[in-house]
Design an enzyme around this catalytic site. Structure first.
Site, PDB file in Angstrom:
ATOM      1  N   ASP A  18       0.841  -1.202   0.000  1.00  0.00           N
ATOM      2  CA  ASP A  18       0.000   0.000   0.000  1.00  0.00           C
ATOM      3  C   ASP A  18       0.885   1.265   0.000  1.00  0.00           C
ATOM      4  O   ASP A  18       2.118   1.186  -0.001  1.00  0.00           O
ATOM      5  CB  ASP A  18      -0.903  -0.067   1.242  1.00  0.00           C
ATOM      6  CG  ASP A  18      -2.271   0.568   1.012  1.00  0.00           C
ATOM      7  OD1 ASP A  18      -2.401   1.387   0.089  1.00  0.00           O
ATOM      8  OD2 ASP A  18      -3.199   0.249   1.790  1.00  0.00           O
ATOM      9  N   GLU A  33      -1.026   1.887  -5.052  1.00  0.00           N
ATOM     10  CA  GLU A  33      -0.832   3.312  -4.739  1.00  0.00           C
ATOM     11  C   GLU A  33      -1.922   4.181  -5.373  1.00  0.00           C
ATOM     12  O   GLU A  33      -1.737   5.377  -5.519  1.00  0.00           O
ATOM     13  CB  GLU A  33       0.614   3.752  -4.926  1.00  0.00           C
ATOM     14  CG  GLU A  33       1.213   3.936  -6.290  1.00  0.00           C
ATOM     15  CD  GLU A  33       0.553   4.979  -7.134  1.00  0.00           C
ATOM     16  OE1 GLU A  33      -0.306   4.567  -7.936  1.00  0.00           O
ATOM     17  OE2 GLU A  33       0.896   6.166  -7.044  1.00  0.00           O
ATOM     18  N   TRP A  34      -3.050   3.538  -5.694  1.00  0.00           N
ATOM     19  CA  TRP A  34      -4.311   4.229  -6.007  1.00  0.00           C
ATOM     20  C   TRP A  34      -4.278   5.088  -7.279  1.00  0.00           C
ATOM     21  O   TRP A  34      -5.134   5.966  -7.455  1.00  0.00           O
ATOM     22  CB  TRP A  34      -4.759   5.106  -4.818  1.00  0.00           C
ATOM     23  CG  TRP A  34      -4.445   4.547  -3.478  1.00  0.00           C
ATOM     24  CD1 TRP A  34      -4.775   3.297  -3.049  1.00  0.00           C
ATOM     25  CD2 TRP A  34      -3.744   5.179  -2.405  1.00  0.00           C
ATOM     26  NE1 TRP A  34      -4.319   3.114  -1.766  1.00  0.00           N
ATOM     27  CE2 TRP A  34      -3.693   4.260  -1.337  1.00  0.00           C
ATOM     28  CE3 TRP A  34      -3.164   6.441  -2.226  1.00  0.00           C
ATOM     29  CZ2 TRP A  34      -3.068   4.545  -0.121  1.00  0.00           C
ATOM     30  CZ3 TRP A  34      -2.552   6.733  -1.014  1.00  0.00           C
ATOM     31  CH2 TRP A  34      -2.511   5.795   0.018  1.00  0.00           C
ATOM     32  N   GLY A  35      -3.261   4.894  -8.106  1.00  0.00           N
ATOM     33  CA  GLY A  35      -3.207   5.676  -9.340  1.00  0.00           C
ATOM     34  C   GLY A  35      -2.680   7.081  -9.158  1.00  0.00           C
ATOM     35  O   GLY A  35      -2.660   7.868 -10.105  1.00  0.00           O
ATOM     36  N   ASP A  84     -10.081   3.559  -3.420  1.00  0.00           N
ATOM     37  CA  ASP A  84     -10.762   2.336  -2.981  1.00  0.00           C
ATOM     38  C   ASP A  84     -12.178   2.210  -3.532  1.00  0.00           C
ATOM     39  O   ASP A  84     -12.928   3.190  -3.579  1.00  0.00           O
ATOM     40  CB  ASP A  84     -10.848   2.300  -1.449  1.00  0.00           C
ATOM     41  CG  ASP A  84      -9.488   2.083  -0.813  1.00  0.00           C
ATOM     42  OD1 ASP A  84      -8.474   2.050  -1.547  1.00  0.00           O
ATOM     43  OD2 ASP A  84      -9.442   1.941   0.422  1.00  0.00           O
TER      44      ASP A  84
END
Ligand code: GLA
Length: 384
Positions: A153, A186-188, A208
């Protein structure tokens, strides 16, 4: 692959990567098709334990999910509590008595694989110890425990360089000498579609997912923009599945699962598989839809037609030169949607098979139309 699709693939890859020569894709021999499994986060959050993992592994076998392809059982955040004096990560001994090794052994005894979560920063999103500065010792520890999949993460990573930090962990995993799928989360936020392919086996493209229709379709719109960089060994990750968690209707969950399959997304179930309904199980183990996701060509599908706003046609080329097609109705009314052969780059008659009803629909020429439920999808396989 149609000439049009091949052209778009080249064009898109050049545009996304800025035209610069990029390093070769990661080749750790893993994730040749999108990873499939289960992850604790979407349903259980921090409420994880060895007992939950053992019961989940048992249920994945008993429900037929293992035989349908679900393989990796991944414990997300909150399994870790501290580092010992030598710097080694320590699992919560109340929730994981005996530690992770016996649990990994149990999962392996079921012919499943075992995964863990960590964070590239100083702490995980739930404030547990992160991997920053401990990359090598963590990778070695995971390899010793028998870990087969690590999700890393990006919380508490202020001031760190994402491509460099994730490359550090990639190299530590390689040095640890055990084949371990590397899941970048890393969520983009730092364009992982540009460096993910030479760093990990999958990379999250968005924030998320929530167990809501609007969240699910928002993610589809974002993640599908990067379709062209994904392929065998490295996949866009639009986040884990919400199927069966209760916030969407069964039609919405069927659409969710169809779209993840047409995007060639990782299929990580995120529900309580011990208590799921027969309907949820039937969605998750639909082998014909899974076969589209897992197709050996590894070409992610794309939006090819939008007859009117809210009505969409998605298509994915398949190894046998067929096409998987999702007719996607985002509107609140049942509506007929048509896919044209032109948009698929095919000519002449083609056989059509319904992948949710498991029925052959005969041969069509030029186009195929079907009524699609509100907030729903029809998924077919078209074989010229
Ligand atoms: C982030 C990730 C989620 C989950 C949680 C755990 O939000 O994106 O997938 O791992 O952290 O804290």
């Amino acid at each position: 692959m149609s000439a049009r699709y091949a052209f778009l693939v080249c064009l898109g890859a050049v545009a996304l990567l800025g035209g610069a020569a990029s390093p070769p894709p990661l080749d750790n021999g893993l994730a040749r098709t999108p990873p499939m499994g289960w992850n604790s986060w979407n349903h259980f959050g921090c409420d994880v334990s060895a007992q939950l993992i053992r019961e989940t592994a048992d249920a994945i076998v008993a429900s037929g999910m293992r035989d349908a392809g679900y393989q990796y059982i991944v414990i997300d955040d909150c399994w870790q509590v501290a580092r010992d004096r030598s710097g080694r990560i320590v699992a919560d001994s109340a929730r994981f008595p005996g530690g992770m090794k016996p649990l990994a052994d149990y999962v392996h005894s079921k012919r499943l694989k075992f995964g863990l979560y960590t964070d590239a920063g100083r702490q995980t999103c739930q404030g547990r110890p992160g991997t920053y500065g401990s990359e090598e010792v963590d990778a070695r520890t995971y390899a010793e425990w028998g870990v087969d999949y690590v999700k890393e993460d990006w919380c508490h990573a202020e001031g760190l360089d994402a491509p460099a930090q994730y490359a550090k962990f990639r190299d530590a995993l390689a040095k640890a000498g055990r084949p371990i799928v590397f899941s970048i989360c890393e969520w983009g936020s730092n364009h992982p579609w540009a460096w993910g392919p030479h760093t990990g086996n999958l990379w999250r493209t968005t924030g998320d997912i929530g167990d809501r229709w609007a969240s699910m379709i928002g993610i589809v719109d974002l993640s599908s923009q990067y379709a062209l960089v994904a392929g065998p060994g490295g996949w866009n990750d639009p986040d884990m599945l919400e199927v069966g968690n209760g916030g969407m209707t069964d039609d919405e969950y069927r659409a969710h699962f169809s779209l993840w399959a047409i995007m060639a997304a990782p299929l990580m179930a995120g529900n309580d598989v011990r208590t799921m309904s027969a309907t949820t199980r039937d969605i998750l183990v639909n082998k014909e839809v899974i076969a589209v996701d897992q197709d050996s060509l590894g070409a992610p599908g794309m939006l090819v037609q939008t007859p009117v706003p809210d009505l969409q046609v998605w298509a994915k080329p398949l190894a046998d030169s067929g096409r998987a097609v999702v007719l996607f109705n985002r509107s609140a009314l049942q509506t007929v949607i048509t896919v044209s052969w032109r948009a698929l780059g095919i000519r002449g008659p083609a056989r059509v098979r319904d992948l949710w009803n498991h029925t052959d629909l005969g041969t069509s020429t030029g186009r195929f139309s079907a009524p699609v439920p509100a907030h729903g999808a029809v998924m077919v396989r078209i074989s010229p």
